[in-house]
Design a protein around this motif. Structure first.
Motif, PDB file in Angstrom:
ATOM      1  N   SER A 197     -10.015  -2.290  13.858  1.00  0.00           N
ATOM      2  CA  SER A 197      -8.957  -1.864  15.242  1.00  0.00           C
ATOM      3  C   SER A 197      -9.881  -1.239  16.264  1.00  0.00           C
ATOM      4  CB  SER A 197      -7.858  -0.767  14.871  1.00  0.00           C
ATOM      5  OG  SER A 197      -7.212  -1.624  13.875  1.00  0.00           O
ATOM      6  N   GLU A 257       2.451  -5.391   6.315  1.00  0.00           N
ATOM      7  CA  GLU A 257       1.723  -6.169   5.428  1.00  0.00           C
ATOM      8  C   GLU A 257       2.404  -7.480   5.016  1.00  0.00           C
ATOM      9  OE1 GLU A 257       1.309  -3.086   2.505  1.00  0.00           O
ATOM     10  OE2 GLU A 257       0.088  -1.937   3.693  1.00  0.00           O
ATOM     11  N   PHE A 279      -8.729   8.172  10.567  1.00  0.00           N
ATOM     12  CA  PHE A 279      -9.149   7.641  11.660  1.00  0.00           C
ATOM     13  C   PHE A 279      -8.755   6.040  11.561  1.00  0.00           C
ATOM     14  CE2 PHE A 279     -11.706  10.443  13.973  1.00  0.00           C
ATOM     15  CZ  PHE A 279     -11.655  11.553  13.287  1.00  0.00           C
ATOM     16  N   PRO A 280      -8.539   5.418  12.803  1.00  0.00           N
ATOM     17  CA  PRO A 280      -8.347   3.858  12.995  1.00  0.00           C
ATOM     18  C   PRO A 280      -9.781   3.219  12.279  1.00  0.00           C
ATOM     19  CG  PRO A 280      -8.056   4.960  15.186  1.00  0.00           C
ATOM     20  CD  PRO A 280      -8.761   5.741  14.296  1.00  0.00           C
ATOM     21  N   CYS A 281      -9.333   2.175  11.561  1.00  0.00           N
ATOM     22  CA  CYS A 281     -10.218   1.331  11.019  1.00  0.00           C
ATOM     23  C   CYS A 281     -11.224   0.670  11.872  1.00  0.00           C
ATOM     24  CB  CYS A 281      -9.706   0.030   9.886  1.00  0.00           C
ATOM     25  SG  CYS A 281      -9.091  -1.186  10.769  1.00  0.00           S
ATOM     26  N   CYS A 334      -2.741  -4.265  11.319  1.00  0.00           N
ATOM     27  CA  CYS A 334      -2.885  -2.632  11.342  1.00  0.00           C
ATOM     28  C   CYS A 334      -1.865  -2.256  12.900  1.00  0.00           C
ATOM     29  CB  CYS A 334      -4.275  -2.692  11.782  1.00  0.00           C
ATOM     30  SG  CYS A 334      -5.227  -2.261  10.568  1.00  0.00           S
ATOM     31  N   ALA A 335      -1.522  -1.210  12.348  1.00  0.00           N
ATOM     32  CA  ALA A 335      -0.724  -0.577  13.516  1.00  0.00           C
ATOM     33  C   ALA A 335      -1.303  -0.785  14.966  1.00  0.00           C
ATOM     34  CB  ALA A 335       0.071   0.755  13.115  1.00  0.00           C
ATOM     35  N   GLU A 336      -2.359  -0.311  14.980  1.00  0.00           N
ATOM     36  CA  GLU A 336      -3.007  -0.445  16.370  1.00  0.00           C
ATOM     37  C   GLU A 336      -3.226  -1.654  16.902  1.00  0.00           C
ATOM     38  OE1 GLU A 336      -4.045   0.640  13.403  1.00  0.00           O
ATOM     39  OE2 GLU A 336      -5.637   2.395  13.691  1.00  0.00           O
ATOM     40  N   PHE A 363       1.369   2.606   2.453  1.00  0.00           N
ATOM     41  CA  PHE A 363       0.853   3.594   3.331  1.00  0.00           C
ATOM     42  C   PHE A 363       1.166   3.276   4.832  1.00  0.00           C
ATOM     43  CE2 PHE A 363      -3.160   4.866   5.728  1.00  0.00           C
ATOM     44  CZ  PHE A 363      -3.202   6.375   5.329  1.00  0.00           C
ATOM     45  N   SER A 369       0.786  -1.164  -0.074  1.00  0.00           N
ATOM     46  CA  SER A 369      -0.043   0.026  -0.022  1.00  0.00           C
ATOM     47  C   SER A 369       0.782   1.340  -0.129  1.00  0.00           C
ATOM     48  CB  SER A 369      -0.901   0.193   1.135  1.00  0.00           C
ATOM     49  OG  SER A 369      -0.035   0.186   2.363  1.00  0.00           O
ATOM     50  N   ASN A 385       2.136  -0.944  10.854  1.00  0.00           N
ATOM     51  CA  ASN A 385       1.393  -1.805  10.177  1.00  0.00           C
ATOM     52  C   ASN A 385       2.448  -2.668   9.351  1.00  0.00           C
ATOM     53  OD1 ASN A 385       2.054   0.559   8.812  1.00  0.00           O
ATOM     54  ND2 ASN A 385       0.786   0.065   7.026  1.00  0.00           N
ATOM     55  N   VAL A 417       1.722   3.466   8.795  1.00  0.00           N
ATOM     56  CA  VAL A 417       0.901   4.067   9.801  1.00  0.00           C
ATOM     57  C   VAL A 417       1.755   3.518  11.472  1.00  0.00           C
ATOM     58  CG1 VAL A 417      -1.393   3.664  10.925  1.00  0.00           C
ATOM     59  CG2 VAL A 417      -1.185   3.299   8.640  1.00  0.00           C
TER      60      VAL A 417
HETATM   61  N1  THU Z   1      -3.968   0.338   8.502  1.00  0.00           N
HETATM   62  C1  THU Z   1      -3.586   0.425   9.564  1.00  0.00           C
HETATM   63  O1  THU Z   1      -2.208   0.104  10.190  1.00  0.00           O
HETATM   64  N2  THU Z   1      -4.481   0.955  10.729  1.00  0.00           N
HETATM   65  C2  THU Z   1      -5.773   1.317  10.206  1.00  0.00           C
HETATM   66  O2  THU Z   1      -6.452   1.799  11.099  1.00  0.00           O
HETATM   67  C3  THU Z   1      -6.143   1.475   9.111  1.00  0.00           C
HETATM   68  C4  THU Z   1      -5.289   0.806   7.972  1.00  0.00           C
HETATM   69  C5  THU Z   1      -3.093  -0.184   7.353  1.00  0.00           C
HETATM   70  C6  THU Z   1      -3.382  -1.243   6.849  1.00  0.00           C
HETATM   71  C7  THU Z   1      -2.555  -1.312   5.424  1.00  0.00           C
HETATM   72  O3  THU Z   1      -1.280  -1.881   5.706  1.00  0.00           O
HETATM   73  C8  THU Z   1      -2.486   0.079   5.084  1.00  0.00           C
HETATM   74  O4  THU Z   1      -2.786   0.669   6.328  1.00  0.00           O
HETATM   75  C9  THU Z   1      -3.471   0.497   4.121  1.00  0.00           C
HETATM   76  O5  THU Z   1      -4.919   0.075   4.244  1.00  0.00           O
END
Ligand code: THU
Length: 127
Positions: free
Chosen positions: A92, A44, A87-89, A53-55, A24, A22, A42, A26
């Motif tokens: 999480s 992957e 925001f956190p998913c 996820c990081a949280e 992306f 990603s 995070n 976190v």
């Molecule tokens: N991700 C998190 O680490 N925390 C979240 O609350 C939302 C998404 C990560 C998961 C994945 O590795 C990347 O962000 C893109 O979705």
């Protein structure tokens, strides 16, 4: 550790993310009732659903060390393109609800905003 420091730590730990799919990154930093601090990023996987996820990494570290309650968690997405806070998913949030998390610091480029946990996950599932 105060909230400003927790927010900075979340940004720092995001640089450790393993996010080649990603791109992306976190980071999360939480403080428990006992005053201990745990971090997560995070991680992957080529099999995408195996990503975490990081949280969740921070929660797993804290609870597996014997912590019982999370006071505050800071979450930082350092690759977010928009200035809108990320925001956190939902998954999480549900994990955080299990450990009576009180506050969430949503970190963005200009600082962070503090939310009561109930604001971001009202009527959470518990039995
Ligand atoms: N991700 C998190 O680490 N925390 C979240 O609350 C939302 C998404 C990560 C998961 C994945 O590795 C990347 O962000 C893109 O979705």
């Amino acid at each position: 550790m105060n909230n400003d420091q927790l927010a900075e730590l979340a940004k720092d730990i995001a640089t450790k993310a393993y996010a080649p799919y990603s791109n992306f990154r976190v980071g999360a930093a939480l403080i428990t009732d006992s005053g201990n601090v745990y971090t997560g990023c995070n991680i992957e996987n080529a099999s995408y659903p195996a990503s975490v996820c990081a949280e969740d990494v921070a929660v797993v570290k804290a609870i597996s060390e014997g912590e019982k309650k999370i006071n505050t968690i800071a979450v930082a997405c350092i690759d977010a393109e928009s200035d809108t806070a990320i925001f956190p998913c939902g998954i999480s949030r549900q994990r955080l609800a299990e450990f009576d998390t009180e506050s969430v610091l949503v970190v963005d480029k200009s600082g962070y905003k503090t939310y009561k946990f109930e604001e971001i996950l009202p009527y959470n599932f518990k039995f």
